[in-house]
Design a protein around this motif. Sequence first.
Motif, PDB file in Angstrom:
ATOM      1  N   TRP A  31      16.228   3.531  -1.231  1.00  0.00           N
ATOM      2  CA  TRP A  31      16.827   2.597  -0.473  1.00  0.00           C
ATOM      3  C   TRP A  31      17.473   1.572  -0.877  1.00  0.00           C
ATOM      4  O   TRP A  31      18.584   1.048  -0.640  1.00  0.00           O
ATOM      5  N   VAL A  32      16.544   1.123  -2.202  1.00  0.00           N
ATOM      6  CA  VAL A  32      17.221   0.007  -2.933  1.00  0.00           C
ATOM      7  C   VAL A  32      18.468   0.303  -3.697  1.00  0.00           C
ATOM      8  O   VAL A  32      19.508  -0.272  -3.614  1.00  0.00           O
ATOM      9  N   ARG A  33      18.588   1.641  -4.131  1.00  0.00           N
ATOM     10  CA  ARG A  33      19.645   2.004  -4.914  1.00  0.00           C
ATOM     11  C   ARG A  33      20.960   2.217  -3.954  1.00  0.00           C
ATOM     12  O   ARG A  33      22.078   2.213  -4.426  1.00  0.00           O
ATOM     13  N   ALA A  34      20.513   2.436  -2.491  1.00  0.00           N
ATOM     14  CA  ALA A  34      21.710   2.842  -1.717  1.00  0.00           C
ATOM     15  C   ALA A  34      22.088   1.307  -1.409  1.00  0.00           C
ATOM     16  O   ALA A  34      23.228   1.139  -0.414  1.00  0.00           O
ATOM     17  N   GLY A  35      21.490   0.077  -1.877  1.00  0.00           N
ATOM     18  CA  GLY A  35      21.987  -1.159  -1.770  1.00  0.00           C
ATOM     19  C   GLY A  35      21.164  -2.023  -0.775  1.00  0.00           C
ATOM     20  O   GLY A  35      21.804  -3.156  -0.264  1.00  0.00           O
ATOM     21  N   HIS A  36      20.284  -1.529  -0.309  1.00  0.00           N
ATOM     22  CA  HIS A  36      19.480  -2.503   0.598  1.00  0.00           C
ATOM     23  C   HIS A  36      18.662  -3.459   0.158  1.00  0.00           C
ATOM     24  O   HIS A  36      18.206  -3.331  -0.834  1.00  0.00           O
ATOM     25  N   GLN A  37      18.253  -4.609   0.900  1.00  0.00           N
ATOM     26  CA  GLN A  37      17.240  -5.478   0.595  1.00  0.00           C
ATOM     27  C   GLN A  37      15.808  -4.949   1.085  1.00  0.00           C
ATOM     28  O   GLN A  37      15.916  -4.715   2.600  1.00  0.00           O
ATOM     29  N   MET A  38      14.876  -4.777   0.483  1.00  0.00           N
ATOM     30  CA  MET A  38      13.726  -4.090   1.231  1.00  0.00           C
ATOM     31  C   MET A  38      12.573  -4.889   1.058  1.00  0.00           C
ATOM     32  O   MET A  38      12.017  -5.430   0.178  1.00  0.00           O
ATOM     33  N   VAL A  39      11.966  -4.945   2.449  1.00  0.00           N
ATOM     34  CA  VAL A  39      10.418  -5.463   2.580  1.00  0.00           C
ATOM     35  C   VAL A  39       9.625  -4.202   3.091  1.00  0.00           C
ATOM     36  O   VAL A  39       9.982  -3.574   3.940  1.00  0.00           O
ATOM     37  N   VAL A  40       8.601  -4.179   2.319  1.00  0.00           N
ATOM     38  CA  VAL A  40       7.807  -2.830   2.726  1.00  0.00           C
ATOM     39  C   VAL A  40       6.046  -3.546   3.212  1.00  0.00           C
ATOM     40  O   VAL A  40       5.695  -4.250   2.387  1.00  0.00           O
ATOM     41  N   ALA A  59      11.206  -8.974  12.810  1.00  0.00           N
ATOM     42  CA  ALA A  59      11.874  -9.837  13.823  1.00  0.00           C
ATOM     43  C   ALA A  59      12.207 -11.196  13.114  1.00  0.00           C
ATOM     44  O   ALA A  59      13.318 -11.883  13.364  1.00  0.00           O
ATOM     45  N   ALA A  60      11.156 -11.794  12.376  1.00  0.00           N
ATOM     46  CA  ALA A  60      11.387 -13.119  11.896  1.00  0.00           C
ATOM     47  C   ALA A  60      12.593 -13.097  11.119  1.00  0.00           C
ATOM     48  O   ALA A  60      13.060 -14.131  10.823  1.00  0.00           O
ATOM     49  N   MET A  61      12.765 -11.883  10.352  1.00  0.00           N
ATOM     50  CA  MET A  61      13.534 -11.932   9.276  1.00  0.00           C
ATOM     51  C   MET A  61      14.937 -11.532   9.763  1.00  0.00           C
ATOM     52  O   MET A  61      15.934 -11.304   8.867  1.00  0.00           O
ATOM     53  N   LYS A  62      15.298 -11.072  11.084  1.00  0.00           N
ATOM     54  CA  LYS A  62      16.254 -10.554  11.625  1.00  0.00           C
ATOM     55  C   LYS A  62      16.782  -9.257  10.636  1.00  0.00           C
ATOM     56  O   LYS A  62      17.922  -9.212  10.379  1.00  0.00           O
ATOM     57  N   ALA A  63      15.896  -8.474  10.427  1.00  0.00           N
ATOM     58  CA  ALA A  63      16.188  -7.201   9.573  1.00  0.00           C
ATOM     59  C   ALA A  63      17.171  -6.117  10.668  1.00  0.00           C
ATOM     60  O   ALA A  63      17.106  -6.193  11.691  1.00  0.00           O
ATOM     61  N   ALA A  64      17.985  -5.485   9.759  1.00  0.00           N
ATOM     62  CA  ALA A  64      18.867  -4.430  10.542  1.00  0.00           C
ATOM     63  C   ALA A  64      18.071  -3.588  11.154  1.00  0.00           C
ATOM     64  O   ALA A  64      18.287  -2.905  12.056  1.00  0.00           O
ATOM     65  N   MET A 107      25.178  -3.650   2.674  1.00  0.00           N
ATOM     66  CA  MET A 107      23.834  -4.172   2.275  1.00  0.00           C
ATOM     67  C   MET A 107      23.132  -4.891   3.575  1.00  0.00           C
ATOM     68  O   MET A 107      23.847  -5.712   4.131  1.00  0.00           O
ATOM     69  N   ALA A 108      21.861  -4.125   3.819  1.00  0.00           N
ATOM     70  CA  ALA A 108      21.272  -4.513   5.149  1.00  0.00           C
ATOM     71  C   ALA A 108      19.755  -4.738   4.593  1.00  0.00           C
ATOM     72  O   ALA A 108      19.287  -4.353   3.505  1.00  0.00           O
ATOM     73  N   LEU A 109      19.314  -5.890   5.344  1.00  0.00           N
ATOM     74  CA  LEU A 109      17.582  -6.062   5.169  1.00  0.00           C
ATOM     75  C   LEU A 109      16.900  -5.028   5.975  1.00  0.00           C
ATOM     76  O   LEU A 109      17.157  -4.965   7.083  1.00  0.00           O
ATOM     77  N   ILE A 110      16.102  -4.329   5.304  1.00  0.00           N
ATOM     78  CA  ILE A 110      15.352  -3.085   6.118  1.00  0.00           C
ATOM     79  C   ILE A 110      13.880  -3.508   5.900  1.00  0.00           C
ATOM     80  O   ILE A 110      13.414  -3.593   4.733  1.00  0.00           O
ATOM     81  N   VAL A 111      13.166  -3.134   6.952  1.00  0.00           N
ATOM     82  CA  VAL A 111      11.784  -3.233   6.542  1.00  0.00           C
ATOM     83  C   VAL A 111      11.187  -1.783   7.041  1.00  0.00           C
ATOM     84  O   VAL A 111      11.622  -1.150   7.827  1.00  0.00           O
ATOM     85  N   HIS A 112      10.222  -1.377   5.525  1.00  0.00           N
ATOM     86  CA  HIS A 112       9.611  -0.131   6.031  1.00  0.00           C
ATOM     87  C   HIS A 112       7.882  -0.403   6.077  1.00  0.00           C
ATOM     88  O   HIS A 112       7.585  -1.341   5.459  1.00  0.00           O
TER      89      HIS A 112
END
Length: 426
Positions: free
Chosen positions: A29-38, A166-171, A1-6
């Motif tokens: 992307w959520v179903r693939a297990g990621h934490q999402m910020v859009v 950057a602030a959230m150190k997203a993957a 699981m990774a934190l991803i920003v779209h």
Amino acid sequence: MALIVHKYGGTSMGSTDRIRNVAKRVAKWVRAGHQMVVVPSAMSGETNRLLGLAKELSPTSMTPAVMREMDAIAATGEQVSVGLLAIALQAEGLEAVSYAGWQVPVATDSSFTKARIESIDDVRVRADLAAGKVVVITGFQGIDPEGHITTLGRGGSDTSAVAIAAAMKAAECLIYTDVDGVYTTDPRVVPEARRLSTITFEEMLEMASLGSKILQIRSVEFAGKYRVPLRVLSSFTPWDIDITEEAASGTLITFEQEDDNMEQAVVSGIAFNRDEAKVTLLGVPDKPGIAFQILGPVAEANIDIDVIIQNVSHDGKTDFSFTVHRNDYARTMELLQNTVGPATNASKVVGDPKICKVSIVGIGMRSHVGVASKMFRALSEEGINIQMISTSEIKTSVVIDEKYMELAVRALHKAFDLDQEATATA
Ligand code: ADP
Ligand code: ASP
Ligand code: MG
């Protein structure tokens, strides 16, 4: 699981159907297990519409008080987008919450219409993500130390997204737009333009700073400073394409050194900028301090200067030209005519707002000679007169008459074989 920003741009958010599509893609992307910020932009055309309304009521005087209100008005476009997207995500069965910049908060300085992000507090966002929510945050806006709403300059949602990543150190930060990546030049101007599968951070920084509107320059600066993995890709592929294929599509901004890439072309891309204007002081005395006497007051008036040229002197006199943003043209001419011109004993002040700057960019230029002369030859073969030249390690820019812009970009694209796959000796 990774934190991803779209990040989704205006065209990608352009209608409720498109917003539904964005929501479906994010849900994948959520179903693939990621934490999402859009981070969405305003719906296409909306920022122009809002600013147009404001300008109708205040056509000339851009006082700080007017600019404060312009930002408050322009920021509403993104507020509508985040709310709509959160609802669309909820309709997909996800928990989603939207925030305006001030609610996060995204702290900026107080330069209305071109504010800089200073810090982002991620406590609230992290709590939501931990609770399983998708967090939707407005692009383009923040809040200054006095609590005023600010905006980050046109195209600023890119910067919001990268700064949040950057602030959230997203993957990874994925910039979804209406083209499928970064091209050798704007594909709207040169249909033969080719998508680059990678571009170095330095080249992207130059392309953005030289006018290529695919990414706002500050977003690239943030990506470089905080090493944010950044990719530009299309939001117009079917939302349900394989996620691995999607994650590898578009253009990746790389941080590798030149040597790592043997296939590096000498010139990677061409940027152009129609937003500049040229001003010239004729017949100023050629003596120490003259450049400062001219440019000091311009800088004090908070006017950014770009290309500068000072000619050799004749009889102790010289001509001094520089370019400024076209929005600052009238103000600059006024300053030169009323203050700087008389103070420096200039014989005349002339200006030309109908110019453009065309630039070739490539880290391969560091290690190759003759690149600029090849550029000048291509332009001369088209009969295009060069008014000013500026160079740095990895770019050469020329200022030319605006009416030749497209011709120049096409001629250079061809001269540097940018429609062909890159080779080591291009
Ligand atoms: P968004 O609304 O998604 O932020 P923008 O309009 O800001 O989209 O940026 C995408 C546009 O940038 C493209 O439609 C394209 O016309 C333009 N563009 C300019 N230079 C380039 C380039 N080198 N590669 C790709 N697109 C470019
Ligand atoms: N909506 C803003 C603009 O049109 C920000 C953006 O789209 O990035 O400039
Ligand atoms: Mg944009």
